[in-house]
Design a protein around this motif. Structure first.
Motif, PDB file in Angstrom:
ATOM      1  N   GLY A 196       7.336   7.417 -32.622  1.00 51.85           N
ATOM      2  CA  GLY A 196       6.895   6.042 -32.741  1.00 51.85           C
ATOM      3  C   GLY A 196       7.876   4.996 -32.261  1.00 51.85           C
ATOM      4  O   GLY A 196       7.511   3.847 -32.075  1.00 51.85           O
ATOM      5  N   GLY A 197       9.139   5.338 -32.089  1.00 52.72           N
ATOM      6  CA  GLY A 197      10.110   4.338 -31.657  1.00 52.72           C
ATOM      7  C   GLY A 197      11.515   4.888 -31.669  1.00 52.72           C
ATOM      8  O   GLY A 197      11.763   6.030 -32.053  1.00 52.72           O
ATOM      9  N   SER A 198      12.449   4.050 -31.262  1.00 52.90           N
ATOM     10  CA  SER A 198      13.829   4.488 -31.094  1.00 52.90           C
ATOM     11  C   SER A 198      14.553   4.620 -32.430  1.00 52.90           C
ATOM     12  O   SER A 198      14.274   3.903 -33.388  1.00 52.90           O
ATOM     13  CB  SER A 198      14.573   3.489 -30.205  1.00 52.90           C
ATOM     14  OG  SER A 198      15.896   3.906 -29.987  1.00 52.90           O
ATOM     15  N   ALA A 201      14.932  23.417 -29.809  1.00 53.71           N
ATOM     16  CA  ALA A 201      14.052  22.674 -28.906  1.00 53.71           C
ATOM     17  C   ALA A 201      14.306  21.183 -29.048  1.00 53.71           C
ATOM     18  O   ALA A 201      14.354  20.655 -30.161  1.00 53.71           O
ATOM     19  CB  ALA A 201      12.587  22.992 -29.210  1.00 53.71           C
ATOM     20  N   ILE A 202      14.462  20.484 -27.909  1.00 46.82           N
ATOM     21  CA  ILE A 202      14.656  19.043 -27.902  1.00 46.82           C
ATOM     22  C   ILE A 202      13.662  18.399 -26.942  1.00 46.82           C
ATOM     23  O   ILE A 202      13.508  18.844 -25.799  1.00 46.82           O
ATOM     24  CB  ILE A 202      16.115  18.665 -27.516  1.00 46.82           C
ATOM     25  CG1 ILE A 202      16.290  17.144 -27.474  1.00 46.82           C
ATOM     26  CG2 ILE A 202      16.517  19.296 -26.199  1.00 46.82           C
ATOM     27  CD1 ILE A 202      16.230  16.481 -28.807  1.00 46.82           C
ATOM     28  N   ASN A 203      12.952  17.390 -27.442  1.00 49.73           N
ATOM     29  CA  ASN A 203      12.033  16.593 -26.630  1.00 49.73           C
ATOM     30  C   ASN A 203      12.556  15.158 -26.673  1.00 49.73           C
ATOM     31  O   ASN A 203      12.452  14.484 -27.695  1.00 49.73           O
ATOM     32  CB  ASN A 203      10.613  16.680 -27.206  1.00 49.73           C
ATOM     33  CG  ASN A 203       9.585  16.042 -26.293  1.00 49.73           C
ATOM     34  OD1 ASN A 203       9.848  15.042 -25.639  1.00 49.73           O
ATOM     35  ND2 ASN A 203       8.398  16.609 -26.269  1.00 49.73           N
ATOM     36  N   LEU A 204      13.127  14.689 -25.568  1.00 49.28           N
ATOM     37  CA  LEU A 204      13.855  13.424 -25.555  1.00 49.28           C
ATOM     38  C   LEU A 204      13.225  12.449 -24.569  1.00 49.28           C
ATOM     39  O   LEU A 204      13.007  12.781 -23.404  1.00 49.28           O
ATOM     40  CB  LEU A 204      15.313  13.676 -25.156  1.00 49.28           C
ATOM     41  CG  LEU A 204      16.235  12.464 -25.089  1.00 49.28           C
ATOM     42  CD1 LEU A 204      16.384  11.827 -26.457  1.00 49.28           C
ATOM     43  CD2 LEU A 204      17.598  12.871 -24.543  1.00 49.28           C
ATOM     44  N   LEU A 231      12.558  12.929 -30.026  1.00 50.06           N
ATOM     45  CA  LEU A 231      13.183  11.629 -30.254  1.00 50.06           C
ATOM     46  C   LEU A 231      12.870  10.652 -29.138  1.00 50.06           C
ATOM     47  O   LEU A 231      12.645  11.041 -27.991  1.00 50.06           O
ATOM     48  CB  LEU A 231      14.713  11.771 -30.323  1.00 50.06           C
ATOM     49  CG  LEU A 231      15.324  12.598 -31.445  1.00 50.06           C
ATOM     50  CD1 LEU A 231      16.810  12.730 -31.197  1.00 50.06           C
ATOM     51  CD2 LEU A 231      15.055  11.947 -32.789  1.00 50.06           C
ATOM     52  N   VAL A 232      12.911   9.363 -29.497  1.00 50.70           N
ATOM     53  CA  VAL A 232      12.897   8.273 -28.523  1.00 50.70           C
ATOM     54  C   VAL A 232      14.198   7.504 -28.708  1.00 50.70           C
ATOM     55  O   VAL A 232      14.502   7.057 -29.815  1.00 50.70           O
ATOM     56  CB  VAL A 232      11.691   7.337 -28.744  1.00 50.70           C
ATOM     57  CG1 VAL A 232      11.739   6.180 -27.742  1.00 50.70           C
ATOM     58  CG2 VAL A 232      10.379   8.096 -28.604  1.00 50.70           C
ATOM     59  N   LEU A 233      14.986   7.365 -27.634  1.00 47.93           N
ATOM     60  CA  LEU A 233      16.250   6.638 -27.690  1.00 47.93           C
ATOM     61  C   LEU A 233      16.201   5.444 -26.741  1.00 47.93           C
ATOM     62  O   LEU A 233      15.671   5.546 -25.633  1.00 47.93           O
ATOM     63  CB  LEU A 233      17.423   7.539 -27.309  1.00 47.93           C
ATOM     64  CG  LEU A 233      17.684   8.763 -28.208  1.00 47.93           C
ATOM     65  CD1 LEU A 233      18.874   9.556 -27.670  1.00 47.93           C
ATOM     66  CD2 LEU A 233      17.927   8.343 -29.644  1.00 47.93           C
ATOM     67  N   SER A 234      16.762   4.326 -27.177  1.00 48.84           N
ATOM     68  CA  SER A 234      16.808   3.123 -26.344  1.00 48.84           C
ATOM     69  C   SER A 234      18.101   3.072 -25.542  1.00 48.84           C
ATOM     70  O   SER A 234      19.177   3.405 -26.051  1.00 48.84           O
ATOM     71  CB  SER A 234      16.709   1.869 -27.221  1.00 48.84           C
ATOM     72  OG  SER A 234      15.450   1.779 -27.838  1.00 48.84           O
ATOM     73  N   ARG A 235      17.993   2.660 -24.296  1.00 50.71           N
ATOM     74  CA  ARG A 235      19.169   2.491 -23.452  1.00 50.71           C
ATOM     75  C   ARG A 235      19.979   1.273 -23.907  1.00 50.71           C
ATOM     76  O   ARG A 235      19.409   0.319 -24.433  1.00 50.71           O
ATOM     77  CB  ARG A 235      18.744   2.321 -21.989  1.00 50.71           C
ATOM     78  CG  ARG A 235      18.060   3.525 -21.404  1.00 50.71           C
ATOM     79  CD  ARG A 235      17.782   3.315 -19.907  1.00 50.71           C
ATOM     80  NE  ARG A 235      17.190   4.496 -19.324  1.00 50.71           N
ATOM     81  CZ  ARG A 235      15.874   4.717 -19.297  1.00 50.71           C
ATOM     82  NH1 ARG A 235      15.049   3.843 -19.811  1.00 50.71           N
ATOM     83  NH2 ARG A 235      15.406   5.822 -18.749  1.00 50.71           N
ATOM     84  N   PRO A 236      21.294   1.274 -23.660  1.00 50.72           N
ATOM     85  CA  PRO A 236      22.043   2.357 -23.003  1.00 50.72           C
ATOM     86  C   PRO A 236      22.382   3.483 -23.981  1.00 50.72           C
ATOM     87  O   PRO A 236      22.766   3.218 -25.118  1.00 50.72           O
ATOM     88  CB  PRO A 236      23.321   1.662 -22.539  1.00 50.72           C
ATOM     89  CG  PRO A 236      23.513   0.553 -23.519  1.00 50.72           C
ATOM     90  CD  PRO A 236      22.132   0.086 -23.898  1.00 50.72           C
TER      91      PRO A 236
END
Length: 459
Positions: free
Chosen positions: A97-99, A140-143, A120-125
């Motif tokens: 759903g979000g970072s 397992a990683i889904n990025l 996961l969802v990560l925001s830059r930077p």
């Protein structure tokens, strides 16, 4: 009744309930709600982001056997810390759903040591992915990376002293030029462990091409590769994969963007033994690729082609002569079906082992050609005709006559098929267990027969 049944028996009953009735169990009594929550192992939650979830920790603490959790709303550190403090047995966590912040993730790695799958969802930077090393059992990683990025923001060096990540599956989305943190994966992932690799909407791979190329060439047990909308990097991946001395790749999926030359080079040079090939390349797949597939991968058992605008019926017939072991064939929205009458019949005559057939969205497929083709598929188990608007009830008579072992049929959006045809399929398919059709095409008699024969309907 509530007094007679013991806790264990009630929980066993709850496990066997389908989703709609199970959602009402918690309304019966406090005891039933407690037992339902304590026996639930998997949850998908969509929480309102208009309040700070005051009861969320208490809600989670009631789910003592929870091992899989998906949250599809905006994620906060407070929410993640609640998960860390109340779900020590988690093995799968999907935060789509979000970072999330790195601080909260480190807390999660300490509190949930059994975690082996993380989305996961990560925001830059994103300056580093070294936090992944904190999860001892991660497989397992889904990025997904989101937000703006600057190529010159951060320079990430990879250390050869990092402990190896024994990841079995990596799926990356939204990678762009300048996302140097991704190089951490290429330098620390165990080449012998990784079996699934996927890229979606990616324009970069971390920008250290030598590191990535070395990684791809060294993968020893890569079994599945998925590339969706990755035109910018697909040549780099396919050329290096073609040089991989190991032959473990068995499943390849490429959607929406490739390079004709690099794809042809891979098909010619790789020594892998593909079993499954799934391609949606309207402008990048032509007859030369099909001829190479037939020559090189004659043990293929799953072939799916979607929107194949540049291939001809002759090439597909030649391919059929080579792929005698094929068990699943998909020709979805295929221009050659719409433009070349008759080739499907010849193709079918060489593919007698087909068990799964997908002809969805071929709007000009007519009854006569379908009937002649389907007569070759006596072993068919699953059929998709979704969106084949010219087919009528006549086709269903031929289907039931020739395909006695049919278990699943998708007839959604087939405007020419009427109520009588649907009822005919239900009455004359002894092994049918799943049917997809519009609700308005089901007569009362058809519904009674479906209930009697335990046929599941989806509309």
């Amino acid at each position: 009744m509530d007094i007679i049944l013991c806790d264990e028996l009630l929980q066993e009953i709850f496990h066997r309930l389908p989703p709609p009735p199970s959602s009402a169990v918690s309304l019966v009594s406090k005891r039933w709600r407690r037992l339902l929550r304590s026996s639930t192992s998997s949850l998908t939650l969509r929480l309102s982001h208009h309040h700070p979830y005051p009861s969320f920790p208490s809600f989670l603490s009631d789910h003592t056997h929870l091992n899989s959790l998906t949250i599809t709303t905006i994620i906060s550190d407070h929410l993640l810390l609640s998960i860390s403090g109340n779900c020590p047995n988690l093995t799968h966590l999907n935060l789509s759903g979000g970072s999330v912040s790195l601080h909260a993730l480190l807390s999660l790695s300490t509190s949930c040591p059994l975690l082996n799958s993380l989305s996961l969802v990560l925001s830059r930077p994103v300056t580093s992915l070294r936090f992944l090393s904190s999860f001892p059992n991660l497989k397992a990683i889904n990025l997904t990376l989101v937000g703006n990025t600057s190529v010159s923001d951060h320079f990430i060096s990879s250390s050869t002293e990092e402990e190896l990540l024994n990841l079995q599956s990596i799926h990356l989305s939204g990678i762009r030029p300048g996302d140097y943190a991704v190089n951490f994966l290429w330098s620390t992932c165990n080449h012998k462990a990784l079996s699934h690799l996927g890229f979606q909407n990616c324009e970069g791979v971390g920008d250290y091409y030598y590191s990535f190329s070395t990684f791809i060439k060294g993968l020893q047990n890569l079994n599945q590769l998925q590339l969706k909308t990755c035109r910018s990097i697909i040549t780099l991946i396919l050329l290096n994969l073609a040089d991989n001395p190991y032959n473990s790749l068995s499943s390849l999926l490429i959607y929406d963007g490739a390079n004709k030359e690099s794809l042809l080079h891979f098909l010619r040079e790789t020594n892998c033994n593909l079993q499954k090939l799934d391609l949606r390349l309207p402008l990048d797949l032509d007859d030369s690729h099909l001829f190479e597939i037939g020559t090189k991968f004659n043990r293929l058992n799953v072939l799916r082609l979607q929107s194949c605008c540049m291939v001809t019926g002759e090439a597909l017939k030649t391919l059929g002569l080579a792929l005698t072991n094929l068990e699943e064939l998909g020709l979805t929205n295929c221009d050659v079906i719409n433009g070349q009458t008759g080739f499907l019949v010849e193709l079918a005559q060489n593919l007698r082992n087909i068990k799964v057939l997908d002809l969805s969205y071929n709007h000009t497929l007519a009854d006569k050609e379908f009937a002649l083709m389907i007569s070759s598929f006596c072993n068919l188990r699953k059929l998709k005709l979704r969106g084949c608007s010219r087919l009528t009830n006549v086709s269903l008579v031929s289907l039931c006559k020739n395909c006695q072992r049919l278990e699943s049929v998708d007839m959604l959006y087939c405007n020419g098929i009427q109520e009588e045809g649907v009822e005919f399929v239900i009455l004359n398919s002894a092994e049918l267990r799943n049917l997809r059709v519009e609700d308005r095409k089901l007569t009362e008699a058809a519904r009674r027969w479906m209930a009697h024969k335990f046929i599941e309907v989806q509309s």
